[in-house]
Design a protein around this motif. Sequence first.
Motif, PDB file in Angstrom:
ATOM      1  N   LEU A   2       0.839  -1.205   0.000  1.00 34.80           N
ATOM      2  CA  LEU A   2       0.000   0.000   0.000  1.00 34.80           C
ATOM      3  C   LEU A   2       0.869   1.248   0.000  1.00 34.80           C
ATOM      4  O   LEU A   2       0.584   2.219  -0.703  1.00 34.80           O
ATOM      5  CB  LEU A   2      -0.927   0.007   1.214  1.00 34.80           C
TER       6      LEU A   2
ATOM      7  N   ARG B 216       3.916   1.742  -1.112  1.00 32.37           N
ATOM      8  CA  ARG B 216       4.669   2.055  -2.320  1.00 32.37           C
ATOM      9  C   ARG B 216       3.776   2.190  -3.538  1.00 32.37           C
ATOM     10  O   ARG B 216       4.236   2.519  -4.618  1.00 32.37           O
ATOM     11  CB  ARG B 216       5.785   1.046  -2.570  1.00 32.37           C
ATOM     12  N   SER B 217       2.490   1.918  -3.360  1.00 31.62           N
ATOM     13  CA  SER B 217       1.578   2.053  -4.495  1.00 31.62           C
ATOM     14  C   SER B 217       1.181   3.517  -4.680  1.00 31.62           C
ATOM     15  O   SER B 217       1.476   4.373  -3.854  1.00 31.62           O
ATOM     16  CB  SER B 217       0.313   1.236  -4.252  1.00 31.62           C
ATOM     17  N   ARG B 218       0.491   3.761  -5.765  1.00 31.43           N
ATOM     18  CA  ARG B 218      -0.045   5.108  -5.991  1.00 31.43           C
ATOM     19  C   ARG B 218      -1.033   5.486  -4.902  1.00 31.43           C
ATOM     20  O   ARG B 218      -1.126   6.635  -4.510  1.00 31.43           O
ATOM     21  CB  ARG B 218      -0.722   5.162  -7.351  1.00 31.43           C
ATOM     22  N   PHE B 219      -1.739   4.478  -4.407  1.00 34.11           N
ATOM     23  CA  PHE B 219      -2.674   4.757  -3.320  1.00 34.11           C
ATOM     24  C   PHE B 219      -1.935   5.332  -2.112  1.00 34.11           C
ATOM     25  O   PHE B 219      -2.419   6.265  -1.463  1.00 34.11           O
ATOM     26  CB  PHE B 219      -3.415   3.473  -2.919  1.00 34.11           C
TER      27      PHE B 219
ATOM     28  N   GLU C 264       0.814   7.093  -2.072  1.00 34.77           N
ATOM     29  CA  GLU C 264       1.169   8.486  -2.340  1.00 34.77           C
ATOM     30  C   GLU C 264      -0.055   9.386  -2.150  1.00 34.77           C
ATOM     31  O   GLU C 264       0.022  10.460  -1.560  1.00 34.77           O
ATOM     32  CB  GLU C 264       1.705   8.630  -3.767  1.00 34.77           C
ATOM     33  N   LEU C 265      -1.169   8.877  -2.644  1.00 25.51           N
ATOM     34  CA  LEU C 265      -2.403   9.640  -2.562  1.00 25.51           C
ATOM     35  C   LEU C 265      -2.834   9.825  -1.103  1.00 25.51           C
ATOM     36  O   LEU C 265      -3.276  10.899  -0.694  1.00 25.51           O
ATOM     37  CB  LEU C 265      -3.478   8.873  -3.343  1.00 25.51           C
TER      38      LEU C 265
ATOM     39  N   MET D  50      -0.915   9.919   1.526  1.00 29.35           N
ATOM     40  CA  MET D  50      -0.066  10.938   2.145  1.00 29.35           C
ATOM     41  C   MET D  50      -0.499  12.329   1.703  1.00 29.35           C
ATOM     42  O   MET D  50      -0.502  13.274   2.488  1.00 29.35           O
ATOM     43  CB  MET D  50       1.394  10.728   1.752  1.00 29.35           C
ATOM     44  N   ALA D  51      -0.871  12.443   0.431  1.00 28.87           N
ATOM     45  CA  ALA D  51      -1.330  13.735  -0.080  1.00 28.87           C
ATOM     46  C   ALA D  51      -2.590  14.169   0.661  1.00 28.87           C
ATOM     47  O   ALA D  51      -2.742  15.336   1.025  1.00 28.87           O
ATOM     48  CB  ALA D  51      -1.589  13.647  -1.582  1.00 28.87           C
TER      49      ALA D  51
ATOM     50  N   ARG E  61      -3.415  13.266   3.691  1.00 30.13           N
ATOM     51  CA  ARG E  61      -3.020  13.609   5.055  1.00 30.13           C
ATOM     52  C   ARG E  61      -2.506  15.049   5.114  1.00 30.13           C
ATOM     53  O   ARG E  61      -2.869  15.811   6.005  1.00 30.13           O
ATOM     54  CB  ARG E  61      -1.910  12.642   5.515  1.00 30.13           C
ATOM     55  N   ASP E  62      -1.675  15.424   4.135  1.00 31.46           N
ATOM     56  CA  ASP E  62      -1.017  16.722   4.198  1.00 31.46           C
ATOM     57  C   ASP E  62      -1.900  17.853   3.684  1.00 31.46           C
ATOM     58  O   ASP E  62      -1.816  18.973   4.179  1.00 31.46           O
ATOM     59  CB  ASP E  62       0.296  16.685   3.400  1.00 31.46           C
ATOM     60  N   GLN E  63      -2.706  17.599   2.663  1.00 32.56           N
ATOM     61  CA  GLN E  63      -3.479  18.670   2.027  1.00 32.56           C
ATOM     62  C   GLN E  63      -4.791  18.115   1.507  1.00 32.56           C
ATOM     63  O   GLN E  63      -4.964  17.943   0.308  1.00 32.56           O
ATOM     64  CB  GLN E  63      -2.720  19.226   0.821  1.00 32.56           C
TER      65      GLN E  63
ATOM     66  N   ARG F 152      -6.636  20.176  -1.164  1.00 31.51           N
ATOM     67  CA  ARG F 152      -5.965  20.225  -2.455  1.00 31.51           C
ATOM     68  C   ARG F 152      -6.289  18.975  -3.271  1.00 31.51           C
ATOM     69  O   ARG F 152      -6.460  19.043  -4.486  1.00 31.51           O
ATOM     70  CB  ARG F 152      -4.447  20.332  -2.230  1.00 31.51           C
ATOM     71  N   VAL F 153      -6.366  17.836  -2.594  1.00 32.73           N
ATOM     72  CA  VAL F 153      -6.671  16.588  -3.286  1.00 32.73           C
ATOM     73  C   VAL F 153      -8.058  16.657  -3.919  1.00 32.73           C
ATOM     74  O   VAL F 153      -8.278  16.197  -5.032  1.00 32.73           O
ATOM     75  CB  VAL F 153      -6.562  15.394  -2.319  1.00 32.73           C
TER      76      VAL F 153
ATOM     77  N   LEU G 123      -4.467   1.953  -8.828  1.00 30.89           N
ATOM     78  CA  LEU G 123      -4.048   2.687  -7.632  1.00 30.89           C
ATOM     79  C   LEU G 123      -3.256   1.797  -6.689  1.00 30.89           C
ATOM     80  O   LEU G 123      -2.333   2.248  -6.019  1.00 30.89           O
ATOM     81  CB  LEU G 123      -5.270   3.231  -6.896  1.00 30.89           C
TER      82      LEU G 123
ATOM     83  N   ARG H 299      -1.303  -0.549  -7.420  1.00 32.76           N
ATOM     84  CA  ARG H 299       0.023  -0.936  -7.924  1.00 32.76           C
ATOM     85  C   ARG H 299       0.977   0.233  -7.855  1.00 32.76           C
ATOM     86  O   ARG H 299       0.576   1.382  -7.687  1.00 32.76           O
ATOM     87  CB  ARG H 299      -0.104  -1.425  -9.364  1.00 32.76           C
TER      88      ARG H 299
END
Lengths: 344, 248
Positions: free
Chosen positions: A206, A208-211, A213-214, A216-217, A219-221, A224-225, B113, B115
């Motif tokens: 989870l 390292r996936s795009r999810f 990153e999303l 964390m985004a 969490r921070d903003q 903005r998301v 998402l 992956r």
Amino acid sequence: MRRELGALIGFAVGALALLVLAPALLSDFRLSLLGKFVCYAIVAVGIGLAWGRGGMLTLGQGVFFGLGAYVMAMHLKLADAGPSGVPDFMKLYGSGEVPGWWEPFRSPVVTVIGVIAIPSLVALGLGAAVFRRRVRGAYFAILSQALAAAFAILLVGQHATIGGTNGLNGFRSFFGFALYDPVNKRMLFYIAASTLLVVLAIAWQLYRSRFGELLMAVRDQEERVRFLGYDPANIKIVAYVVAAAMAGVAGALFVPIVGIISPASVGVVPSIAFLIGVAIGGRSTLFGPAVGAIVVAWAQTTLSESFPSFWIYFQGALFLLVVAFLPSGLSTVASLRRRTREAT
Amino acid sequence: MNADYLELSDVRVTFDGFVAVDGVTMTVPRGDLRFLIGPNGAGKTTLVDAITGLAPATGSALFGRTELLGRKVHRIVRLGIGRTFQTATVFENLTVLQNLDIAAGAGRGPLTLLRRRSSVPAEVEEALETVGLVDVRDKPAGVLPHGQKQWLEIGMLIVQNARVLLLDEPVAGMSAQERADTGELLRRIGAERTVVVVEHDMDFMRCFADSVTVLHAGKVLSEGTVAQVQADPRVQEVYLGTAAEVGA
Ligand SMILES: Nc1ncnc2c1ncn2[C@@H]1O[C@H](COP(=O)(O)OP(=O)(O)O)[C@@H](O)[C@H]1O
Ligand SMILES: [Mg+2]
């Protein structure tokens, strides 16, 4: 690339320590104790996901832990009572009949599914209600804690059907394996330890996936998301549900290992205790929450054996120190050292 | 069919009885680089908030034939309306590349998402080129200087396929060189999009605006080319303190 390598080394070390060293070095009693801490660590990985990566300070994981635990405990009681038998405590305090909502848990399959599905569904409902209304921060923390309190009170009141304050205990077997047999107790430890490794692997994927990153985004903003065309509520709900499922599985393993589940293990105090190890180990790291949970629980047991009244102060002080000075826990120290080494 | 335009009619935003946007009607065609100017408190930001679903508004805001008012923020974004904020808001802990990748991904399914990103999507590569951030793609966005953060935000609008770009004071706090670069960037990306720039800087406006709308006390005071607006006595009056500058 280096991060990948670090994670792989972490998994190798974890597997070696839990599956080889611990069973070889620890007495049966200590190994079973470690098994209990491993259950806490599984909850901690979920909290790391929800709080560390997702910014949801969940003070109520005891609810999901408890749901998983009680589902498993109900099954074990029914199995001990035999086909269409009645669990012992119900004959003592209840009507002597098994309530209808217990019946499905006679089935091992329903139980295993329920351990994951029931906490997940409850988290889904809660998450949908809470995150869509944009409840967050301290409000969410307080709400989740109130929920844990309410859950414990609800359990205490149900003396005849789920054992009230005493909870459910006195299990004799686990899916057909006698629980007094030391070999089976060791097997339980292996099951818990392997589950922890699997749960960590899920968290790793989870993160390292795009999810990841999303998340964390969000969490921070969070706002903005939203302006990128996502509904942040959905992202948070997914993380919250996964964390709840992890807590449920941990609760289900806790029951045969410890031999009892009662409201005292699922209310406000244990819910906050789950958090302490996560904070100390480093909430946004992969291994930090699990390591922190095990170390804190281990220290608590050892220290409170020798200095019973001292532990609670020590734990409080450590928690405050970490929250005030090391927002990412003791793992910050390691990364600080790495940074200074790279700089020189 | 050229349905790519923004058409506001009688847009009104009220905060507890205070009318911040008072019946604004304006049309911005595609390819137009429209500047929205006006003194502090004129309602420029609130107008952008209304179009993007952040402030409750009455009236109508059409994108092509689609009504925007009354929809949820993320739905409006998915219709192709993108905006930036007065203070640059990028994901400081994520790299430039990750910022753009997230912006490009609102339509991704759950399996994608879950992956890892195996390669950089073509539109992200392209946006990195367009906004000139190729060299810093792997840096955390938090360490970028202010100007580059704003460009990253514009890049994020490009990859999220925004057809309408609403930029709230994009060059505030930028150096002269950064302003010039930003202006060129807006020219380039504005050709096939609808761009509205909220701005204070008159020099910047004179250099790059195709057309100008002046907002004052929530109302449209004047609209036209830069020259027309500058010649408008009402505009000069509003900008009394800075009349010399407007007229210069
Ligand atoms: N959320 C709000 N609540 C109440 N008043 C607001 C709110 N947002 C903006 N305003 C008021 O609306 C007016 C327009 O503000 P704004 O759109 O930010 O102006 P501009 O961007 O043109 O400087 C100001 O008087 C401001 O005080
Ligand atoms: Mg403004």
